[in-house]
Design an enzyme around this catalytic site. Structure first.
Site, PDB file in Angstrom:
ATOM      1  N   LYS A 132       0.877  -1.161   0.000  1.00 55.05           N
ATOM      2  CA  LYS A 132       0.000   0.000   0.000  1.00 55.05           C
ATOM      3  C   LYS A 132       0.915   1.212   0.000  1.00 55.05           C
ATOM      4  CE  LYS A 132      -2.872   3.120   2.248  1.00 55.05           C
ATOM      5  NZ  LYS A 132      -3.020   3.876   3.518  1.00 55.05           N
ATOM      6  N   GLY A 221     -10.258   9.377   6.163  1.00 60.75           N
ATOM      7  CA  GLY A 221     -11.345  10.312   6.408  1.00 60.75           C
ATOM      8  C   GLY A 221     -12.558   9.726   7.092  1.00 60.75           C
ATOM      9  N   THR A 243      -7.973   4.952  11.974  1.00 61.81           N
ATOM     10  CA  THR A 243      -8.335   5.801  13.107  1.00 61.81           C
ATOM     11  C   THR A 243      -9.828   5.775  13.394  1.00 61.81           C
ATOM     12  OG1 THR A 243      -6.525   7.256  12.414  1.00 61.81           O
ATOM     13  CG2 THR A 243      -8.023   8.100  14.084  1.00 61.81           C
TER      14      THR A 243
END
Length: 291
Positions: A132, A221, A243
């Site tokens: 990634k 996001g 997160t």
């Protein structure tokens, strides 16, 4: 003429059962959609469309519980932040390679050269030849350096890496990443770790319409389950988050919520939403009303 199937007998529970009947032709169409709706990257099929990061948890044990609750089968690990010395306790000790597909990431890299070295290190220590790719261009916003990302993608794809590239929502660079050999394009929905939700739906729709040759994965996001559902309803193939789960008050519970949200969003996209209308339309038609 097709015969209507008889309703199944249900146990008495004291409540009136609600049955949903699908005509055979519609049922076949539905089943075909479900059976052919595969999530495939570079020829490899994954069962879950939720990809989960492994940073920011309170402990390795909490990480393991959250991964289990998420239902994910692909997880990301920051190569520069994980202990690769297996003689000491490492996050890798808590990720079962027989259960999860490990996706190393180049988090913390700010140049193409640094990113390429990190990817090569991940392969050399036996983590994976999938990567990634993250090349950060701005420290305050963690927005990607798209030019450096393109350079690193080109080099690594030629070296046989399967590259999943974190990028902006710029359609021009997204197309260039595909041309350079990216196996998936991963535009941000908002700044990394912000939890703002999808802030660029129009641009993401454009990407979805114009990029069809490789999977599109919303990366960054997402702050709560509804954000993940929105991303999937836009037609994206998967969502990657860290997160949004690790930063929740109850990360394990949020991981389970994200699992359901990604599934619900995908099903809603496949079902096709009703048209939006400016004025009301009665749920019950007026024709046949007793007056």
């Amino acid at each position: 003429m097709e015969r209507r199937a008889s309703a199944p007998r249900l146990p008495r529970t004291g409540k009136t059962p609600v049955l949903c009947y699908l005509a055979p032709t519609r049922l076949r169409s539905y089943n075909n959609k479900v059976m052919t709706d595969s999530f495939i990257i570079a020829g490899r099929q994954f069962h879950s469309r939720l990809i989960v990061g492994t940073g920011k948890y309170k402990s390795h044990q909490e990480t393991a519980r959250a991964l289990e609750a998420s239902g994910a089968d692909m997880v990301t690990v920051a190569v520069r932040r994980v202990n690769l010395d297996r003689s000491k306790e490492s996050l890798l000790d808590y990720i079962d390679p027989n259960k999860y597909f490990l996706l190393p990431n180049t988090a913390g890299c700010y140049t193409a050269d640094d990113t390429i070295r990190t990817a090569r290190l991940a392969r050399e220590v036996g983590l994976s030849d999938w990567i990634k790719l993250e090349v950060i261009g701005d420290q305050a916003t963690l927005y990607p350096d798209v030019q450096a990302t393109l350079e690193a993608t080109s080099v690594l794809a030629k070296e046989g890496f399967t590259v999943l590239a974190y990028t902006s929502d710029d359609i021009v660079f997204a197309k260039r990443l595909v041309d350079a050999g990216a196996s998936a394009v991963m535009p941000l929905g908002a700044p990394i770790g912000s939890g703002l939700g999808i802030q660029n739906a129009a641009n993401l729709r454009i990407l979805r319409e114009l990029i069809t040759g490789v999977p599109l994965i919303v990366d960054a996001g997402v702050g709560t389950a509804s954000d993940a559902a929105i991303a999937m309803e836009l037609g994206y193939d998967a969502v990657l988050m860290n997160t949004g789960i690790a930063g929740a008050q109850e990360p394990v519970l949020m991981a389970e919520a994200m699992k359901h949200a990604v599934l619900a969003g995908r099903q809603a996209y496949m079902a096709g939403r009703m048209p939006r209308k400016l004025y009301a339309t009665a749920s019950s038609p007026l024709e046949g009303v007793v007056r």
